[in-house]
Design an enzyme around this catalytic site. Structure first.
Site, PDB file in Angstrom:
ATOM      1  N   LYS A  46      45.326  36.072  10.545  1.00 52.95           N
ATOM      2  CA  LYS A  46      45.534  37.281   9.747  1.00 52.95           C
ATOM      3  C   LYS A  46      45.496  36.882   8.270  1.00 52.95           C
ATOM      4  CE  LYS A  46      47.786  40.467  12.873  1.00 52.95           C
ATOM      5  NZ  LYS A  46      47.786  39.759  14.162  1.00 52.95           N
ATOM      6  N   LYS A  95      49.178  45.955  24.530  1.00 53.37           N
ATOM      7  CA  LYS A  95      50.423  45.370  24.019  1.00 53.37           C
ATOM      8  C   LYS A  95      51.397  45.167  25.173  1.00 53.37           C
ATOM      9  CE  LYS A  95      49.655  44.884  19.630  1.00 53.37           C
ATOM     10  NZ  LYS A  95      49.220  43.536  19.226  1.00 53.37           N
TER      11      LYS A  95
END
Ligand code: 0XW
Ligand code: MG
Length: 366
Positions: free
Chosen positions: A264, A164
């Site tokens: 997603k 991240k």
């Protein structure tokens, strides 16, 4: 086959590795919506949707519970074997709110595939192989701590790590370098900013990581900003959050903004639209990850089936949320092995839901 009842449950799913964060915020676990669709054929289908807190996307857990209560009565009597009709029915009853519809749409696919005796990946048009590569995600923590976590995941067999980023680009670059040093050249790295950078910060990160091998994911929030970064990026570039509609996907593929897309399930409203976007992305020649915002066993099974029905070499990887959280909501998922997971072979999602552990439904429409 007709839907005779819709039941909805809430399950809290704490993270096994403690607080999880992205550039935008942090959460201690998922607050999951689980939906059961009962039918006049005696078949029940299951679906799941869990947002990552309220900070990550245009979705929040109590909104999903309120939304499903509004939506469920309107699908009674519908045929779960006709998902496109069901999507239109949901869309005319409620504008937008794809995350509210996702678990209901998933439950209908599960019911339809169970009814036909087919594993979901086959009901979606084709099984490509037996197992899918998995990645683990490293939060934007201090570089040494990220390297330690990376070593642990690599020793558990994962060959793909998502680092991240999306904060201070120089700290982000140090985190990426520390993870690369820790795991060596054979683990694929993905630097995922979750749209957290300005174009300036993205360019600074790219300069600071020159010489490293990795894939860049969603550097900035909008498609326009990502398009501005693209000419400065020598790495493969994947878009996730900004691909929320088919026109956005087609533009990203046609204009060469992205090499790949992360779809997603909750962001696009369920299995029906995730499969459409996936198929179009494949036709555009892009790589595809099908994953979700959160969940446990039911949701992981859906991600696996959608991934397994994505032809190689377009298929990238997915996530094993079952290994992220400390609770399960079903049985039948194979354990992850060598950084890969197989989809269950039983009909539908292939998961026997642990209904007794879900408690009383907060909603029953019949
Ligand atoms: C890694 N994820 C799949 C988990 C969270 O939902 C966020 C998401 C991401 O792409 O960051
Ligand atoms: Mg992402």
């Amino acid at each position: 086959m007709r839907i005779t009842a819709v039941r909805a449950f809430r399950q809290r799913q704490p993270f096994a590795d403690g607080t999880y964060s992205t550039a935008g915020g942090s959460a201690e676990g998922f607050d999951s919506l689980i939906v059961a669709v009962d039918t006049d054929e005696g078949v029940t289908g299951w679906g799941e949707m869990a947002p990552l807190g309220a900070f990550y996307a245009d979705a929040f857990a109590s909104g999903a519970r309120a939304g499903i209560a509004d939506l469920a009565p309107g699908v009674l009597g519908a045929d779960p074997c006709q998902p496109r009709r069901l999507v239109r029915r949901m869309d005319s009853a409620m504008r937008g709110q794809p995350y509210v519809k996702s678990a209901l749409d998933m439950a209908c696919w599960d019911a339809a595939a169970r009814f036909r005796g087919q594993p979901l990946c086959e009901a979606l048009g084709g099984r490509f192989g037996e197992a899918v590569d998995l990645y683990r995600s490293l939060p934007p923590i201090e570089p040494g701590a990220a390297a330690g976590l990376a070593r642990r995941y690599a020793s558990d067999g994962y060959r793909r790590l998502q680092v991240k980023v999306g904060g201070d680009p120089h700290t982000d670059a140090r985190r990426l370098a520390a993870v690369r040093d820790a795991v060596g050249p054979d683990v694929a790295l993905f630097a995922d900013a979750n749209g957290g950078w300005t174009t300036t910060a993205a360019r600074r990160f790219l300069l600071a990581t020159a010489g490293h091998t990795y894939t860049l994911e969603q550097p900035c929030a909008t498609l326009e900003e990502c398009a501005a970064v693209r000419p400065h990026c020598p790495h493969p570039l994947i878009l996730d959050e900004s691909i929320d509609t088919l026109p956005a996907l087609v533009r990203a593929g046609r204009e060469g903004i992205a090499d790949g897309v992360t779809i997603k399930i909750a962001r696009v409203g369920g299995v029906t639209r995730a499969a459409t976007l996936r198929d179009v992305a494949v036709e555009l020649g892009m790589t595809v990850t099908v994953e979700d915002t959160g969940g446990a066993t039911i949701d992981t099974a859906a991600m696996l089936h959608l991934s397994l029905s994505t032809p190689e070499p377009h298929r990238l990887h997915t996530v094993d949320f079952t290994d992220w959280v400390t609770v399960a909501n079903g049985d039948g998922l194979p354990a992850h092995a060598g950084g890969r997971m197989a989809a269950p072979s039983a009909p539908g999602l292939g998961v026997e839901v642990r209904e007794a552990e879900l408690g009383e439904p907060f909603l029953r429409a019949s």
